[in-house]
Design an enzyme around this catalytic site. Structure first.
Site, PDB file in Angstrom:
ATOM      1  N   GLU A   1      30.431  52.598  33.221  1.00 38.32           N
ATOM      2  CA  GLU A   1      31.646  52.969  32.479  1.00 38.32           C
ATOM      3  C   GLU A   1      32.076  51.804  31.579  1.00 38.32           C
ATOM      4  O   GLU A   1      32.499  51.988  30.449  1.00 38.32           O
ATOM      5  CB  GLU A   1      32.767  53.336  33.460  1.00 38.32           C
ATOM      6  CG  GLU A   1      34.061  53.734  32.748  1.00 38.32           C
ATOM      7  CD  GLU A   1      35.170  54.176  33.710  1.00 38.32           C
ATOM      8  OE1 GLU A   1      34.958  54.194  34.930  1.00 38.32           O
ATOM      9  OE2 GLU A   1      36.267  54.512  33.213  1.00 38.32           O
TER      10      GLU A   1
ATOM     11  N   GLN B   1      36.528  62.620  35.936  1.00 38.58           N
ATOM     12  CA  GLN B   1      36.477  61.534  36.932  1.00 38.58           C
ATOM     13  C   GLN B   1      37.789  61.447  37.722  1.00 38.58           C
ATOM     14  O   GLN B   1      38.830  61.150  37.147  1.00 38.58           O
ATOM     15  CB  GLN B   1      36.252  60.216  36.188  1.00 38.58           C
ATOM     16  CG  GLN B   1      36.250  58.979  37.063  1.00 38.58           C
ATOM     17  CD  GLN B   1      36.241  57.691  36.248  1.00 38.58           C
ATOM     18  OE1 GLN B   1      36.792  57.649  35.134  1.00 38.58           O
ATOM     19  NE2 GLN B   1      35.628  56.653  36.770  1.00 38.58           N
TER      20      GLN B   1
HETATM   21  C1  FAD Z   1      43.981  56.908  28.509  1.00 42.09           C
HETATM   22  C2  FAD Z   1      43.587  56.727  29.937  1.00 42.09           C
HETATM   23  C3  FAD Z   1      42.528  57.465  30.443  1.00 42.09           C
HETATM   24  C4  FAD Z   1      42.191  57.351  31.789  1.00 42.09           C
HETATM   25  N1  FAD Z   1      41.200  58.173  32.296  1.00 42.09           N
HETATM   26  C5  FAD Z   1      40.935  58.128  33.619  1.00 42.09           C
HETATM   27  C6  FAD Z   1      40.022  59.070  34.209  1.00 42.09           C
HETATM   28  O1  FAD Z   1      39.447  59.925  33.526  1.00 42.09           O
HETATM   29  N2  FAD Z   1      39.818  59.014  35.548  1.00 42.09           N
HETATM   30  C7  FAD Z   1      40.417  58.081  36.352  1.00 42.09           C
HETATM   31  O2  FAD Z   1      40.163  58.061  37.549  1.00 42.09           O
HETATM   32  N3  FAD Z   1      41.307  57.197  35.829  1.00 42.09           N
HETATM   33  C8  FAD Z   1      41.584  57.204  34.502  1.00 42.09           C
HETATM   34  N4  FAD Z   1      42.493  56.325  33.964  1.00 42.09           N
HETATM   35  C9  FAD Z   1      43.213  55.413  34.858  1.00 42.09           C
HETATM   36  C10 FAD Z   1      42.852  53.942  34.692  1.00 42.09           C
HETATM   37  O3  FAD Z   1      41.614  53.654  35.258  1.00 42.09           O
HETATM   38  C11 FAD Z   1      43.998  53.131  35.318  1.00 42.09           C
HETATM   39  O4  FAD Z   1      45.151  53.365  34.513  1.00 42.09           O
HETATM   40  C12 FAD Z   1      43.705  51.657  35.361  1.00 42.09           C
HETATM   41  O5  FAD Z   1      42.712  51.385  36.324  1.00 42.09           O
HETATM   42  C13 FAD Z   1      44.976  50.831  35.690  1.00 42.09           C
HETATM   43  O6  FAD Z   1      45.596  51.303  36.842  1.00 42.09           O
HETATM   44  P1  FAD Z   1      47.169  51.658  36.853  1.00 42.09           P
HETATM   45  O7  FAD Z   1      47.445  52.553  35.702  1.00 42.09           O
HETATM   46  O8  FAD Z   1      47.466  52.173  38.214  1.00 42.09           O
HETATM   47  O9  FAD Z   1      47.909  50.294  36.588  1.00 42.09           O
HETATM   48  P2  FAD Z   1      48.206  49.147  37.657  1.00 42.09           P
HETATM   49  O10 FAD Z   1      46.986  48.919  38.489  1.00 42.09           O
HETATM   50  O11 FAD Z   1      49.471  49.456  38.360  1.00 42.09           O
HETATM   51  O12 FAD Z   1      48.412  47.900  36.716  1.00 42.09           O
HETATM   52  C14 FAD Z   1      49.647  47.646  36.025  1.00 42.09           C
HETATM   53  C15 FAD Z   1      49.509  46.298  35.345  1.00 42.09           C
HETATM   54  O13 FAD Z   1      49.317  45.258  36.312  1.00 42.09           O
HETATM   55  C16 FAD Z   1      48.140  44.515  36.024  1.00 42.09           C
HETATM   56  N5  FAD Z   1      47.463  44.123  37.251  1.00 42.09           N
HETATM   57  C17 FAD Z   1      47.168  44.940  38.298  1.00 42.09           C
HETATM   58  N6  FAD Z   1      46.503  44.249  39.257  1.00 42.09           N
HETATM   59  C18 FAD Z   1      46.368  42.974  38.798  1.00 42.09           C
HETATM   60  C19 FAD Z   1      45.791  41.780  39.338  1.00 42.09           C
HETATM   61  N7  FAD Z   1      45.185  41.784  40.519  1.00 42.09           N
HETATM   62  N8  FAD Z   1      45.836  40.655  38.566  1.00 42.09           N
HETATM   63  C20 FAD Z   1      46.436  40.657  37.338  1.00 42.09           C
HETATM   64  N9  FAD Z   1      47.031  41.759  36.802  1.00 42.09           N
HETATM   65  C21 FAD Z   1      46.991  42.896  37.508  1.00 42.09           C
HETATM   66  C22 FAD Z   1      47.281  45.454  35.201  1.00 42.09           C
HETATM   67  O14 FAD Z   1      46.376  44.742  34.374  1.00 42.09           O
HETATM   68  C23 FAD Z   1      48.326  46.213  34.401  1.00 42.09           C
HETATM   69  O15 FAD Z   1      48.679  45.468  33.267  1.00 42.09           O
HETATM   70  C24 FAD Z   1      42.868  56.433  32.616  1.00 42.09           C
HETATM   71  C25 FAD Z   1      43.906  55.657  32.098  1.00 42.09           C
HETATM   72  C26 FAD Z   1      44.291  55.823  30.784  1.00 42.09           C
HETATM   73  C27 FAD Z   1      45.447  55.019  30.291  1.00 42.09           C
END
Ligand code: FAD
Length: 393
Positions: free
Chosen positions: A244, A126
């Site tokens: 998902e 994905q």
């Molecule tokens: C083990 C693992 C597997 C993954 N596998 C996939 C995959 O196969 N394909 C894929 O596309 N993605 C994958 N992901 C990515 C995952 O979907 C994202 O990490 C997730 O959506 C969070 O985005 P970010 O890491 O950019 O964090 P950010 O969006 O930068 O968030 C950082 C922090 O801020 C908080 N935050 C952000 N926005 C808000 C808001 N509006 N209100 C309150 N709090 C907020 C979040 O909760 C978090 O605590 C994976 C992630 C992990 C850790």
């Protein structure tokens, strides 16, 4: 649970259990119970065993190669697979892109892709998240520019689970820079062998390799690999994300992990744990109640989905509660194992080894890796926001 006690469902459960006891190789269930990350070979091997029985796409209708099971049957199947420590099926083809293709794809796309997902000749991953675009996914900036019959894709995707051994990736790409963020996104199916794609590993806190960063440099993707209409990718992505989120709740596996925790607690109950026993028992009881509630909501949601009713906030509630209860079970498991938890790190031991019981192996890695459960599939904070918006407007 009454709902699952109808005679025909008991019969179905016996059939699944019998199949698992005869067809699930012991070494595969040993590895699945000890490791957070299995190899492509293990995942494909188990998928093919299910494929030969017609059970490799448990949620799919018969016309596309699924078994056409009811919501209750799907849950029973998950529960029996979890109880037998069967490997988890790779979700990206079966649970995510498959339903998108059979719901929104063209006849040619259905014919080209669905049989290979069911047979696992194609392993999928994905490509949604990007550096800087995770929770705020609609801000993504990987670009696809129209050029004749192709799009030319440039950009990068991150946290791409299983990309290092996948054949195909489904991606959200930006096709209209001027439109509001959600309106300029397109959903593409991309062959990972296309020139211009490179995959770099990311090692997670447990020391395992399931995550990657994927780079696209002038990658040509035929327009025939676009799902639905250009710039409407956000609609298909939202459809996919609710599947998902139901998946990541994983009540059946939490039930299995809780059972394992109880085995560990009782086998340690002669040592230091004896003085802690009432406290541990209280925490286990609280978790048991949470898992029962999760199971009940999961079954309700699957039945609702089966009736064709729109799922509102259920996927978000399931995702939120499922990931949090999972983390609490793993935390208590490590608390109960105490310093011994560390001794089992990276060990793979045959079942029945009294000195180092298999059920203790891999628990620390699992605890560490699943810290991410409240992040992947949409973080807990984001689920809180979705639920609050749905309830309070
Ligand atoms: C083990 C693992 C597997 C993954 N596998 C996939 C995959 O196969 N394909 C894929 O596309 N993605 C994958 N992901 C990515 C995952 O979907 C994202 O990490 C997730 O959506 C969070 O985005 P970010 O890491 O950019 O964090 P950010 O969006 O930068 O968030 C950082 C922090 O801020 C908080 N935050 C952000 N926005 C808000 C808001 N509006 N209100 C309150 N709090 C907020 C979040 O909760 C978090 O605590 C994976 C992630 C992990 C850790």
């Amino acid at each position: 649970m009454n709902l699952l006690s109808k005679p025909e469902l008991l019969e179905f459960r016996a059939e699944v259990r019998g199949f698992l006891s005869e067809n699930l190789p012991a070494e595969l269930s040993d590895r699945a119970s000890c490791h957070a990350h299995l190899s492509r070979e293990d995942i494909v091997a188990w998928h093919k065993i299910l494929y030969r029985r017609g059970w490799s796409a448990p949620s799919w209708p018969k016309e596309f190669g699924g078994p056409g099971w009811s919501g209750a049957q799907r849950y029973i199947f998950e529960e029996e697979c979890a109880a037998a420590d069967a490997p988890v099926l790779s979700p990206f083809g079966i649970t995510m892109v498959g339903p998108v293709i059979y719901t929104f794809g063209t006849p040619a796309q259905k014919q080209a892709f669905l049989p290979k997902i069911v047979s696992m000749d194609h392993v999928w991953c994905q490509g949604f998240s990007e550096p800087g675009s995770g929770s705020d996914l609609a801000s993504l900036s990987t670009r696809a520019v129209s050029d004749g019959d192709d799009y030319v894709v440039n950009g990068t995707k991150i946290w791409t689970s299983e990309a290092h051994y996948s054949d195909w990736i489904f991606c959200l790409v930006r096709t209209d820079q001027g439109a509001k963020p959600q309106s300029g996104i397109t959903f593409l199916l991309i062959d990972l062998r296309t020139p211009g794609i490179s995959v770099r590993p990311i090692i997670s806190i447990d020391g395992g390799h399931s995550l990657n960063q994927v780079f696209f440099e002038d990658v040509r993707v035929p327009k025939g690999n676009r799902i639905g209409e250009e710039n409407r990718g956000w609609t298909y992505a939202k459809f996919l994300l609710s599947y998902e989120r139901i998946l990541t709740a994983d009540a059946a596996r939490s039930k299995r992990r809780l059972a394992r925790l109880k085995e560990i607690a009782s086998s340690f109950a002669t040592g230091w744990l004896l003085t802690e026993a009432p406290c541990v028992a209280k925490r286990i009881a609280a978790l048991e109640i949470e898992v029962m509630a999760l199971e009940s909501l999961t079954i309700d949601t699957l039945l609702k989905d089966e009736r064709g009713e729109a799922l509102a906030v259920e996927p978000s509630i399931l995702k939120l509660r499922g990931s949090e209860v999972l983390q609490r079970i793993l935390e208590l498991t490590c608390d109960v194992l105490g310093p011994d938890a560390l001794a089992y790190e990276h060990r793979v031991l045959p079942k029945g080894n009294a000195a180092f019981p298999t059920y203790a192996a891999g628990r620390v890695e699992e605890y560490l890796y699943r810290r991410a459960a409240t992040i992947y599939g949409g973080s807990s904070e984001v689920q809180h926001n979705i639920i609050a918006k749905a309830i309070f407007g």
